[in-house]
Design an enzyme around this catalytic site. Structure first.
Site, PDB file in Angstrom:
ATOM      1  N   LYS A 167     -12.578  14.721  -1.029  1.00 34.30           N
ATOM      2  CA  LYS A 167     -11.912  15.156   0.196  1.00 34.30           C
ATOM      3  C   LYS A 167     -11.518  16.635   0.128  1.00 34.30           C
ATOM      4  O   LYS A 167     -11.535  17.332   1.157  1.00 34.30           O
ATOM      5  CB  LYS A 167     -10.687  14.279   0.447  1.00 34.30           C
ATOM      6  CG  LYS A 167     -11.057  12.842   0.830  1.00 34.30           C
ATOM      7  CD  LYS A 167      -9.828  11.960   0.956  1.00 34.30           C
ATOM      8  CE  LYS A 167     -10.199  10.559   1.421  1.00 34.30           C
ATOM      9  NZ  LYS A 167      -9.026   9.660   1.475  1.00 34.30           N
ATOM     10  N   GLU A 202      -7.582  -2.808   2.861  1.00 27.70           N
ATOM     11  CA  GLU A 202      -6.816  -1.597   3.147  1.00 27.70           C
ATOM     12  C   GLU A 202      -6.966  -1.211   4.619  1.00 27.70           C
ATOM     13  O   GLU A 202      -5.994  -0.853   5.294  1.00 27.70           O
ATOM     14  CB  GLU A 202      -7.288  -0.453   2.252  1.00 27.70           C
ATOM     15  CG  GLU A 202      -6.564   0.860   2.504  1.00 27.70           C
ATOM     16  CD  GLU A 202      -7.124   2.026   1.689  1.00 27.70           C
ATOM     17  OE1 GLU A 202      -6.780   3.174   2.004  1.00 27.70           O
ATOM     18  OE2 GLU A 202      -7.926   1.783   0.757  1.00 27.70           O
ATOM     19  N   LYS A 225       0.848  -1.188   0.000  1.00 25.47           N
ATOM     20  CA  LYS A 225       0.000   0.000   0.000  1.00 25.47           C
ATOM     21  C   LYS A 225       0.884   1.238   0.000  1.00 25.47           C
ATOM     22  O   LYS A 225       1.958   1.255   0.608  1.00 25.47           O
ATOM     23  CB  LYS A 225      -0.906   0.035   1.245  1.00 25.47           C
ATOM     24  CG  LYS A 225      -1.725   1.320   1.360  1.00 25.47           C
ATOM     25  CD  LYS A 225      -2.529   1.399   2.644  1.00 25.47           C
ATOM     26  CE  LYS A 225      -3.283   2.722   2.691  1.00 25.47           C
ATOM     27  NZ  LYS A 225      -4.132   2.845   3.906  1.00 25.47           N
ATOM     28  N   GLU A 257      -9.427  12.276  11.613  1.00 22.65           N
ATOM     29  CA  GLU A 257      -8.560  11.238  12.188  1.00 22.65           C
ATOM     30  C   GLU A 257      -7.787  11.706  13.414  1.00 22.65           C
ATOM     31  O   GLU A 257      -7.074  12.717  13.375  1.00 22.65           O
ATOM     32  CB  GLU A 257      -7.566  10.736  11.131  1.00 22.65           C
ATOM     33  CG  GLU A 257      -6.747   9.557  11.608  1.00 22.65           C
ATOM     34  CD  GLU A 257      -6.002   8.864  10.475  1.00 22.65           C
ATOM     35  OE1 GLU A 257      -5.186   7.985  10.779  1.00 22.65           O
ATOM     36  OE2 GLU A 257      -6.226   9.215   9.310  1.00 22.65           O
ATOM     37  N   GLU A 311     -11.845  10.360  -5.442  1.00 20.12           N
ATOM     38  CA  GLU A 311     -11.841  10.376  -3.974  1.00 20.12           C
ATOM     39  C   GLU A 311     -11.128  11.620  -3.445  1.00 20.12           C
ATOM     40  O   GLU A 311     -11.586  12.248  -2.482  1.00 20.12           O
ATOM     41  CB  GLU A 311     -11.153   9.118  -3.436  1.00 20.12           C
ATOM     42  CG  GLU A 311     -11.137   9.047  -1.906  1.00 20.12           C
ATOM     43  CD  GLU A 311     -10.516   7.769  -1.378  1.00 20.12           C
ATOM     44  OE1 GLU A 311      -9.822   7.843  -0.346  1.00 20.12           O
ATOM     45  OE2 GLU A 311     -10.729   6.697  -1.991  1.00 20.12           O
TER      46      GLU A 311
END
Length: 453
Positions: A440, A301, A208, A257, A436
């Site tokens: 965001k 993921e 990743k 986050e 994506e």
């Protein structure tokens, strides 16, 4: 604010400073139910603003009575050492200890871009005046570092003068800017970077890697960080808000986050990876969320991030626990898979040890970590600065909270830099990943109102 009481605290700190022949931090806190942290930030548009949830805490810090800047791979250890040395003999009047505010660069090995120059590898400030709001109400604390050669009366006088400035009339608001030019890597070129990442994943070099985008606006005026924060606050949903000023620059964001928080020796964090858009209708939104929760690529993921966080914390904690299934974290424009994780710090370990162990998580770097960081340095094409890095606070008791600075913008005179990224794993589609990042970026672009004032 009582000058005599403040003088007593500073004199007590001065006596300790003389005794130990080193600086001593003094803190005096008082209930301030009529003061509003967001209103004060809107007024001053300087210092530090913070609004986090779970638990709820809002902070506004103005002025700097002590600061530390540290560089290189041991920057957090140096911050930890200097901060707790300073606090060893602290004089604390009231219920609140001294509290340090700041953040750090994503990657100390990446050459620093000019627009990030005011933001050091690690930079933390002890605000002269700090207003906090939580479940115990609103409290205002005066924080001061007293040297052996200090004059306590002069420090008290200067502190009260700064206190009066808290209530100064708002500075004239900047004119509402319009974008003169927007610079961003064209979609095909950024998607080619994703294709390169997929080749590295197919070859087994990576499992990743997170690739981000940088969008720069040239403006005809300077953005009003107070107005931007007000708009972010009004639509924050489950996001945490932050703003850090260095000179004429402001790093501001609404991130979903949390990297790591500590309360009385207990750590909490969450793995955040796997994303989907929000839908217009509740029914469609439920379906999008259900599809995300069942998507093998997104779950894979996400599980990579969970496993890496657990591995990173293992050596410094006990009683390490993670939820068995991810939950959905729904924000204004995007929803994420999120797994709560808790642990207890081992004796002799600190919150910053945890930050050092976790940053960068696979949610912002990749796996294997060193290989992913090397790929980002050589392929992403810009300096992330403090984007995707830890920002937060730390008090003298070891409590603190650090966010991952996502969904963010760097505001400088006449410019604004926006950042957003996504995780690339086997099965990723370049066009979908670009979309994506668009989703965001939308939350910050909406809050900035660059051309619709």
């Amino acid at each position: 604010m009582n000058e005599a009481a403040l003088l007593n605290v500073f004199e007590a700190a001065h006596q300790r400073a003389l005794k130990h022949q080193r600086p001593v931090v003094a803190v005096s806190s008082h209930s301030a139910p009529t003061l509003d942290p967001l209103v004060l930030y809107e007024t001053h548009r300087q210092g530090f603003f913070w609004c986090a949830h779970s638990p709820s805490l809002t902070l506004f810090g103005l002025g700097s009575t002590w600061q530390i800047e540290a560089t290189g791979p041991q920057r957090l250890a140096e911050v930890n050492r200097q901060w707790f040395a300073l606090c060893a003999d602290a004089v604390i009047d009231g219920p609140h200890p001294p509290l340090l505010l700041g953040g750090m660069r994503f990657d100390t090995q990446q050459p620093c871009a000019p627009h990030w120059a005011p933001f050091a590898d690690a930079s933390f400030h002890l605000a002269q005046w700090l207003l906090s709001e939580d479940g115990d109400g609103r409290w205002l604390r005066c924080q001061c570092v007293v040297e052996p050669g200090s004059d306590p009366a002069a420090l008290a006088h200067a502190s009260l003068a700064a206190y009066q400035q808290l209530f100064a009339s708002p500075r004239a608001r900047p004119s509402c800017p319009e974008a003169i030019e927007r610079n961003a890597l064209p979609a095909p070129q950024w998607q080619a970077k994703v294709a390169n990442a997929l080749q590295a994943i197919d070859s087994g070099e990576l499992s990743k890697v997170v690739l981000a985008r940088h969008v720069e606006y040239q403006l005809n005026a300077t953005l009003d960080s107070g107005a931007v924060m007000r708009r972010l606050h009004e639509r924050r949903s489950h996001a945490h808000l932050f703003a850090l000023h260095r000179g004429d620059s402001c790093f501001i964001g609404a991130t979903p986050e949390r990297l790591l928080s500590c309360q009385e020796g207990y750590l909490s964090t969450h793995a955040l990876a796997g994303s989907a858009r929000r839908a217009v209708t509740p029914e469609e939104d439920l379906k999008v969320g259900a599809d995300l929760s069942a998507d093998p690529k997104e779950l894979h993921e996400h599980q990579l991030v969970v496993q890496t966080i657990l591995q990173g914390l293992t050596d410094i904690v006990s009683d390490l626990r993670a939820a068995t299934r991810p939950e959905l974290l729904k924000l204004a424009t995007v929803q994420h898979l999120s797994t709560p994780i808790t642990a207890r710090l081992e004796a002799g370990r600190s919150l910053l040890d945890g930050i050092q162990a976790l940053h960068p998580t696979p949610a912002v770097g990749g796996l294997p970590g060193p290989t992913a960081m090397s790929f980002i340095r050589h392929n992403e094409g810009f300096d992330r600065g403090w984007y995707a890095a830890p920002v937060g606070w730390l008090d003298s008791r070891g409590n603190g909270d650090f966010l991952v600075a996502l969904r963010s913008a760097l505001m400088t005179p006449g410019h604004c830099h926006l950042f957003a990224g996504c995780g690339i794993v086997r099965g990723s589609q370049p066009e979908d990943e670009y979309e994506e990042t668009q989703i965001k970026l939308a939350s910050m672009e909406d809050a900035l109102h660059l051309s619709s004032c």
